[in-house]
Design an enzyme around this catalytic site. Sequence first.
Site, PDB file in Angstrom:
ATOM      1  N   ILE A  97      56.157  53.163  14.874  1.00 26.02           N
ATOM      2  CA  ILE A  97      55.490  52.326  13.879  1.00 26.02           C
ATOM      3  C   ILE A  97      54.284  53.034  13.283  1.00 26.02           C
ATOM      4  O   ILE A  97      53.940  52.807  12.111  1.00 26.02           O
ATOM      5  CB  ILE A  97      55.104  50.949  14.475  1.00 26.02           C
ATOM      6  CG1 ILE A  97      54.653  49.991  13.355  1.00 26.02           C
ATOM      7  CG2 ILE A  97      54.045  51.094  15.542  1.00 26.02           C
ATOM      8  CD1 ILE A  97      55.679  49.765  12.269  1.00 26.02           C
ATOM      9  N   GLY A 315      62.248  47.760  17.617  1.00 26.13           N
ATOM     10  CA  GLY A 315      61.151  46.811  17.527  1.00 26.13           C
ATOM     11  C   GLY A 315      59.911  47.479  16.968  1.00 26.13           C
ATOM     12  O   GLY A 315      60.005  48.414  16.165  1.00 26.13           O
ATOM     13  N   GLU A 316      58.744  46.991  17.343  1.00 24.44           N
ATOM     14  CA  GLU A 316      57.438  47.501  16.891  1.00 24.44           C
ATOM     15  C   GLU A 316      57.149  47.192  15.419  1.00 24.44           C
ATOM     16  O   GLU A 316      56.096  47.535  14.915  1.00 24.44           O
ATOM     17  CB  GLU A 316      57.312  49.029  17.072  1.00 24.44           C
ATOM     18  CG  GLU A 316      57.509  49.540  18.468  1.00 24.44           C
ATOM     19  CD  GLU A 316      57.447  51.060  18.556  1.00 24.44           C
ATOM     20  OE1 GLU A 316      57.134  51.728  17.532  1.00 24.44           O
ATOM     21  OE2 GLU A 316      57.699  51.590  19.645  1.00 24.44           O
ATOM     22  N   GLY A 317      58.107  46.593  14.696  1.00 20.20           N
ATOM     23  CA  GLY A 317      57.982  46.458  13.248  1.00 20.20           C
ATOM     24  C   GLY A 317      58.579  47.648  12.521  1.00 20.20           C
ATOM     25  O   GLY A 317      58.492  47.742  11.287  1.00 20.20           O
TER      26      GLY A 317
END
Length: 349
Positions: A97, A315-317
């Site tokens: 990210i 994930g993490e954006g």
Amino acid sequence: MTKTLRSIMIPALNHQTGEQTARYIDTLTKPPGSLGRLEELAIELAKMTGDAFPKVTRPGVIVFAADHGVTAEGVSAFPQEVTGQMVYNFLNGGAAINVFSRQIDAHLQIVDIGVASDIEGEGLISRKVRYGTANFSKEEAISRDEAIQAIEIGYEQGEEMIRKGAKCLILGEMGIGNTTTSSAILAAITGKNVGDLIGRGTGISSEKLLHKQQIIEKALHDRKPDVGDPIDILSKLGGLEIAGMAGAMLAAASHRIPILVDGFICTTAAVLAKMISNAAADYMIVGHKSVEPGHEAAIQWLGKEPLLDLGLRLGEGSGAAVAFPILQSATLMLREMATFESAGISDEA
């Protein structure tokens, strides 16, 4: 639900502005509809922002980190300590990210909302509700007040990012065990079989996958979350970072800021945000489709169509950040393309 949550006001989409943008798109130097989904996105963004020529730059990325007590049941390939270790990686700029946020010139905030250890570091926003959730297979994950507190912290962090000038909000998370929590939440809300929702998360074996399913099924039976009450669901199952993301989404929608939704965990938070305030979903765009089985169920529940399908499951954006340039392209199309009239080109068939 507290007065703060009950008083959240999300404006209706501005359809008149959307129609104005749609008419303008038809004057651009291209065959009608030839830029496909980009045209649809430009109209959606106009409705959300109330601006016929919407902007999405700079984007703001908020990553919420929290731990899950259910990891004690062996549902993840990684130990709980990895959550805190990854927070330090975020702070040092070494995670996916970080890379993608730099690529899109995003504001990036890392928020400790419930990591099970003490975290310190330059740039960290410490809003810890508690040191991780309890093990929801044995007891309720958090109290109702803690669930509300986490949502409100998320709301405050979303507003802070908007004050910094963010024109589009991307939410991310870090929390070992959170695919288990998200699968439990979605099973409760959608009524779907747990086996159809769970995936390998960080890479568990087939034997662990069956164990994960059994843990969730037993917890749903024992905890009996009220499927009509998002606060009760969060209280019974967790997690704090999921609640934080939901709160930040509500803040964005309240301020007419588009929300670019990431993968499985983030979309679970989006489902809860929509349950808290139905209009919040009007401001959501799903960035990509995760390989986690439950993500498709969450997307369908929201009634959305993802922009990308790249086989992502980090994930993490990260997936939303990768999808962000597509939104940017839609807005630049409006702002920079010539019209038939300005270019002196005949638009007659």
